[in-house]
Design a protein around this motif. Sequence first.
Motif, PDB file in Angstrom:
ATOM      1  N   GLY A 180       0.808  -1.206   0.000  1.00  0.00           N
ATOM      2  CA  GLY A 180       0.000   0.000   0.000  1.00  0.00           C
ATOM      3  C   GLY A 180       0.841   1.256   0.000  1.00  0.00           C
ATOM      4  O   GLY A 180       0.544   2.220  -0.703  1.00  0.00           O
ATOM      5  N   GLN A 181       1.923   1.245   0.795  1.00  0.00           N
ATOM      6  CA  GLN A 181       2.772   2.428   0.838  1.00  0.00           C
ATOM      7  C   GLN A 181       3.488   2.648  -0.491  1.00  0.00           C
ATOM      8  O   GLN A 181       3.479   3.748  -1.039  1.00  0.00           O
ATOM      9  CB  GLN A 181       3.818   2.308   1.951  1.00  0.00           C
ATOM     10  CG  GLN A 181       4.678   3.568   2.014  1.00  0.00           C
ATOM     11  CD  GLN A 181       5.670   3.566   3.151  1.00  0.00           C
ATOM     12  OE1 GLN A 181       6.816   3.200   2.962  1.00  0.00           O
ATOM     13  NE2 GLN A 181       5.229   3.982   4.317  1.00  0.00           N
ATOM     14  N   ALA A 182       4.092   1.599  -1.034  1.00  0.00           N
ATOM     15  CA  ALA A 182       4.884   1.750  -2.257  1.00  0.00           C
ATOM     16  C   ALA A 182       4.022   2.096  -3.468  1.00  0.00           C
ATOM     17  O   ALA A 182       4.464   2.841  -4.340  1.00  0.00           O
ATOM     18  CB  ALA A 182       5.670   0.469  -2.532  1.00  0.00           C
ATOM     19  N   LEU A 183       2.813   1.567  -3.537  1.00  0.00           N
ATOM     20  CA  LEU A 183       1.970   1.800  -4.709  1.00  0.00           C
ATOM     21  C   LEU A 183       1.334   3.188  -4.709  1.00  0.00           C
ATOM     22  O   LEU A 183       0.753   3.599  -5.715  1.00  0.00           O
ATOM     23  CB  LEU A 183       0.872   0.740  -4.790  1.00  0.00           C
ATOM     24  CG  LEU A 183       1.354  -0.692  -5.040  1.00  0.00           C
ATOM     25  CD1 LEU A 183       0.171  -1.654  -5.028  1.00  0.00           C
ATOM     26  CD2 LEU A 183       2.130  -0.808  -6.342  1.00  0.00           C
ATOM     27  N   HIS A 184       1.479   3.932  -3.586  1.00  0.00           N
ATOM     28  CA  HIS A 184       0.848   5.254  -3.528  1.00  0.00           C
ATOM     29  C   HIS A 184       1.813   6.334  -3.061  1.00  0.00           C
ATOM     30  O   HIS A 184       1.395   7.469  -2.822  1.00  0.00           O
ATOM     31  CB  HIS A 184      -0.384   5.198  -2.630  1.00  0.00           C
ATOM     32  CG  HIS A 184      -1.382   4.182  -3.083  1.00  0.00           C
ATOM     33  ND1 HIS A 184      -1.411   2.891  -2.588  1.00  0.00           N
ATOM     34  CD2 HIS A 184      -2.357   4.231  -4.030  1.00  0.00           C
ATOM     35  CE1 HIS A 184      -2.377   2.212  -3.199  1.00  0.00           C
ATOM     36  NE2 HIS A 184      -2.959   2.998  -4.087  1.00  0.00           N
ATOM     37  N   GLY A 185       3.084   6.014  -2.941  1.00  0.00           N
ATOM     38  CA  GLY A 185       4.089   7.008  -2.530  1.00  0.00           C
ATOM     39  C   GLY A 185       5.194   6.342  -1.735  1.00  0.00           C
ATOM     40  O   GLY A 185       5.965   5.562  -2.263  1.00  0.00           O
ATOM     41  N   GLY A 186       5.266   6.651  -0.448  1.00  0.00           N
ATOM     42  CA  GLY A 186       6.257   6.027   0.421  1.00  0.00           C
ATOM     43  C   GLY A 186       7.388   6.966   0.788  1.00  0.00           C
ATOM     44  O   GLY A 186       8.454   6.936   0.163  1.00  0.00           O
ATOM     45  N   TYR A 187       7.165   7.796   1.815  1.00  0.00           N
ATOM     46  CA  TYR A 187       8.154   8.792   2.231  1.00  0.00           C
ATOM     47  C   TYR A 187       8.901   8.340   3.472  1.00  0.00           C
ATOM     48  O   TYR A 187       8.322   7.754   4.400  1.00  0.00           O
ATOM     49  CB  TYR A 187       7.468  10.128   2.532  1.00  0.00           C
ATOM     50  CG  TYR A 187       8.379  11.127   3.235  1.00  0.00           C
ATOM     51  CD1 TYR A 187       9.248  11.924   2.500  1.00  0.00           C
ATOM     52  CD2 TYR A 187       8.384  11.230   4.624  1.00  0.00           C
ATOM     53  CE1 TYR A 187      10.097  12.828   3.135  1.00  0.00           C
ATOM     54  CE2 TYR A 187       9.229  12.123   5.271  1.00  0.00           C
ATOM     55  CZ  TYR A 187      10.085  12.915   4.530  1.00  0.00           C
ATOM     56  OH  TYR A 187      10.934  13.796   5.159  1.00  0.00           O
ATOM     57  N   GLY A 188      10.205   8.622   3.512  1.00  0.00           N
ATOM     58  CA  GLY A 188      11.015   8.445   4.709  1.00  0.00           C
ATOM     59  C   GLY A 188      12.119   9.483   4.708  1.00  0.00           C
ATOM     60  O   GLY A 188      12.301  10.226   3.734  1.00  0.00           O
TER      61      GLY A 188
END
Length: 525
Positions: A180-188
């Motif tokens: 879910g995180q990778a398919l819609h963005g994913g910030y760190g």
Amino acid sequence: MSTPEKVPVLTTMYLSLPLLAFLFNFALDFSNAVPQNPRGPRSSVTSCLTSRQVPYSVKGSVNYSSLSTPFNLRLPYQPAVITIPSTLDQVSYSVTCAAAAGLKVQAKGGGHSYASFSIGGQDGSLIIDMQTFSSITVDQSTFVAKIGAGQRLGNVALALYAQGKRALPHGTCPGVGIAGQALHGGYGYGSRSWGLTLDRIVALDVVLANGTQIHTTSTSYPDVFYAMRGAGNSFGIATYLYLSTVPAPTTVLSFSSDFSDSFHQVDIAAKGYAALQNFTLTSPAINSKLGFGVYIDTRGIIGLNGWCIDCSMLNLKNVILPGLISGFPGSKFTIQSYTWSQAVANIAGDPLSQPLGNAYTMHDTFYAKSIATRNSVPLSSAAIKNYLSYFVANEDGIPRIFSIMNLYGGPGSLINTPSPTSSAYSDRDSLWVIQNFARTPNGKPPFDPSLVSLVQGASNAVTSAQPDGMFQGYINYIDPLLTATQAAEQYYGAVTYSKLLGIKTKVDPGFLFWNPQAVGNSMAL
């Protein structure tokens, strides 16, 4: 399993507004005609699943409650059926059985959807729980990691480091699902140096609405590849993600500073924020190695936290941090040096090793809303002052609401490097992404509805003071109270959404993959 039909290689398709209007009216009529009562089609879907030996759970099953309980307890829904496939064919059968029974479909990876879209966003959907897709393998020649869609960030970080000291940019919470995180963005904090998690995706294994299994890249099914990276929950079921990893850094300098003495001195705090923003945008000392966020809450706490990856301690100590906090008189900072694995574990707060699927029992009860500001239109002095004044006005000694303003843009940021047309992720001109968040004191229901107004007020304090700000939103901090049209505007914008609509009508003409804000639920912008 033989695939139901051969899907043609997709090419970019733009539709005229009259044709879009026809298609969307048709799609909405189709969607409204589909029965959503879980008691209606359940018998037919379970017969279909049983005949194809797909494991599933329905209300009354021993594991139904644990499988259907959302991360955000404020938004519980009752899926008609939850499948737990362990093979690609079982994923395909889950999709085709749902379609035959007239059920909408959503995937559940980690299940951390703020809006509970991972259990459908409504009663009566078929949910495909991906927990058995859990392998993590790093190719030792390409250093591309193949990761199952049921995995969680903490486990991914541990496995990548164990397989050649590799790393990815991703969020801090170890229980969040990678898919879910990778398919819609994913910030760190590593994203300004390495991009979003989404930007590291080089390929995806996807099951489409007709059950077809495809391997998609920038050259194979390129429109699906485009759409899945930014709008994945509307286009297919990702079973495996292929991500290009980076060498884990040797050192991570973790830093923090407390500005709380300025909380009640709004003029001083506002000038401090403005000075921090100006230094971030103009100082030659700022580069992609730096990542940080500024925190504020209704207890009267303001502070800065971040990382500098493989940085010079002297430069961070003598130039960067003094410049960032120069507008906050008397403020000091601390710096701690970590290895990569230590830094990831330290910021996580919880153990990195996390259980999968319904064995994961962490929950919360909350509402959140986001604002994405632009490099080209930095926050105005009026917006900053209004934002800070709002928290002072609502101070009550407890963290009823908090806000994190994370740096996405600025000089050298790899978040902003990709072309806006390279994926469906649209915030490529972001400077700050602000998350305004409210939760119950113990993380459990009941939820006080007044907290919704407090969160919305914090967002409005910024946007109302800067009407020319061209603000957007970040879909991983999704606001479930937005209409489908508002979500399309805030998370994609007109150009991207128009392209997504064209792809949607081609690969999912029955609008099978559905949630309240899914692509296709809004007319053309």
